[in-house]
Design an enzyme around this catalytic site. Structure first.
Site, PDB file in Angstrom:
ATOM      1  N   LYS A  60       0.833  -1.196   0.000  1.00 12.79           N
ATOM      2  CA  LYS A  60       0.000   0.000   0.000  1.00 12.79           C
ATOM      3  C   LYS A  60       0.872   1.252   0.000  1.00 12.79           C
ATOM      4  O   LYS A  60       2.079   1.199   0.230  1.00 12.79           O
ATOM      5  CB  LYS A  60      -0.905   0.001   1.228  1.00 12.79           C
ATOM      6  N   TYR A  91      13.023  31.721   7.105  1.00 13.39           N
ATOM      7  CA  TYR A  91      11.824  32.397   7.601  1.00 13.39           C
ATOM      8  C   TYR A  91      11.874  32.568   9.119  1.00 13.39           C
ATOM      9  O   TYR A  91      12.162  31.629   9.858  1.00 13.39           O
ATOM     10  CB  TYR A  91      10.574  31.607   7.232  1.00 13.39           C
TER      11      TYR A  91
END
Length: 386
Positions: free
Chosen positions: A45, A271
């Site tokens: 998966k 930032y």
């Protein structure tokens, strides 16, 4: 699309690259094959835990797995389209899922309740193809699967459907909530509930050939949970949630150094200036960020290997960029490769390191690497599979 195409066609070493080591996957599969007498289902998966579902499936089947597992029908169908004929089980679908396509492709389906049973029966009648199903019992997670209160009703309805010829109950499945903690009493509770569920199924007239409860951690630590099949996903790619077994990691993530700059002490980086240099130093820029799967939450502690030494990330990991502090005497130059994570053999950080820095699990790191990162693979030629 043009930007993505240019990235995929770029020369090796000029863009971030994820190398998938299928030889490691092969070795892990053989380890699990030797650890149990039960059948091994390779769970592929989430694009094979970020390793490529088709590559993972082929490698596992060539090295001892005999079943494949996925969540949705949408994950199962490409395996069939690629020519893989091993049994495939899909266990997480909405009640209006594409069950007709699943039946046409000989995909087994998990049934967690009466509504799903009725929907799959309708698809079987419409297509004229009997469904192969695995009844799913909630053994203690309050997540997927039928609750114990509804289990008897589900088993009786499944037996009626069998008598009508609309489907066959191939298996019964469950999942342990605390298998990564081998001594947790919840595991005993889960095993007991699963045994009870099997008794109820048999009393209803069902004869499931496959009974599967154990995933990776329980396969490694709890033989009592193995039954006739075990489901291995994370373990195939080198992740042992129980921390008891040394498995081989299957990924190495690298990124080129885009540029180098010298800065003074006290320089704010990125930032918010969450990183501030404490001395004059050299900073390296990597063209890799949280859009590519680096967890922003790891910014404060993460490291990468550059020019043979571990160097800390400084400032916040941005969407597309990460800055690394090389130190005042760091030897890296533009064009050099930084190893973000790998097996750890050369001193580079591992997936487990990144999971720790981000306060998450390894599964989230390996499944989160974005589509902009080029994939390559290492593998010996596989024998043909029927």
């Amino acid at each position: 699309m043009k930007a993505l195409a240019s990235t995929l066609l770029a020369a090796p070493g000029t863009v971030p690259e994820l190398c998938v080591d299928l030889d490691a996957v092969a070795a892990n599969t053989r380890l699990f094959r030797a650890a149990t007498d039960a059948d091994v289902m390779a769970v592929v998966k989430a694009d094979g835990f970020g390793h490529g579902a088709l590559d993972l499936a082929r490698t596992a089947l060539a090295n001892g797995a005999s079943w494949l597992g996925v969540t949705s029908v949408a994950e199962a169908l490409p395996l069939r389209a690629a020519g893989l004929r091993a049994p495939v089980l899909s266990w997480l679908n909405p009640v209006d899922g594409d069950f007709a396509s699943a039946l046409a492709a000989d995909v087994d389906l998990a049934i967690p309740g009466i509504e799903h049973l009725e929907a799959v029966c309708a698809a079987a009648r419409a297509t004229g193809r009997a469904a192969r199903v695995h009844l799913h019992l909630d053994t203690g997670m309050a997540r997927d699967g039928a609750s114990p209160a509804l289990w008897g009703r589900l088993c009786r309805a499944a037996r009626r459907a069998e008598r009508q010829g609309t489907f066959r109950v191939i298996g019964v499945m469950g999942h342990l909530a605390c298998a990564d903690l081998p001594g947790d009493p919840e595991n005993s509770t889960g095993r007991t509930r699963f045994a009870w569920g099997l008794d109820v199924a048999r009393a209803s007239g069902l004869r499931p050939a496959q009974r599967h409860l154990a995933a990776t951690a329980a396969t490694l630590t709890d033989p009592r949970s193995h039954h006739t099949m075990v489901r291995i996903g994370a373990g195939l790619v080198g992740i042992d949630p129980s921390g008891t077994t040394s498995l081989q990691p299957g990924l190495r993530l690298t990124a080129p150094v885009v540029s180098i700059r010298r800065v003074r002490a006290g320089t704010g980086v990125g930032y918010g200036h969450t990183g501030i240099t404490t001395t004059a130093t050299r900073l390296a820029l990597l063209s890799l960020g949280y859009a590519d799967g680096l967890p922003r939450a790891a910014s404060a502690g993460a490291e990468v290997l550059v020019a043979g030494r571990r160097c800390p990330v400084i400032g916040r990991i941005s969407m597309d960029q990460t800055v690394v502090d090389l130190g005042p005497t760091g030897r890296a130059e533009p064009g050099d490769l930084a190893t973000v994570f790998g097996p750890g053999d050369d001193g580079e950080p591992t997936v487990a390191d990144w999971a720790g820095w981000a306060n998450t699990i390894e599964h989230e790191i390996v499944t989160g690497i974005g589509a902009r990162v080029r994939r390559t693979r290492i593998a010996k030629p596989l024998r043909s599979l029927s």
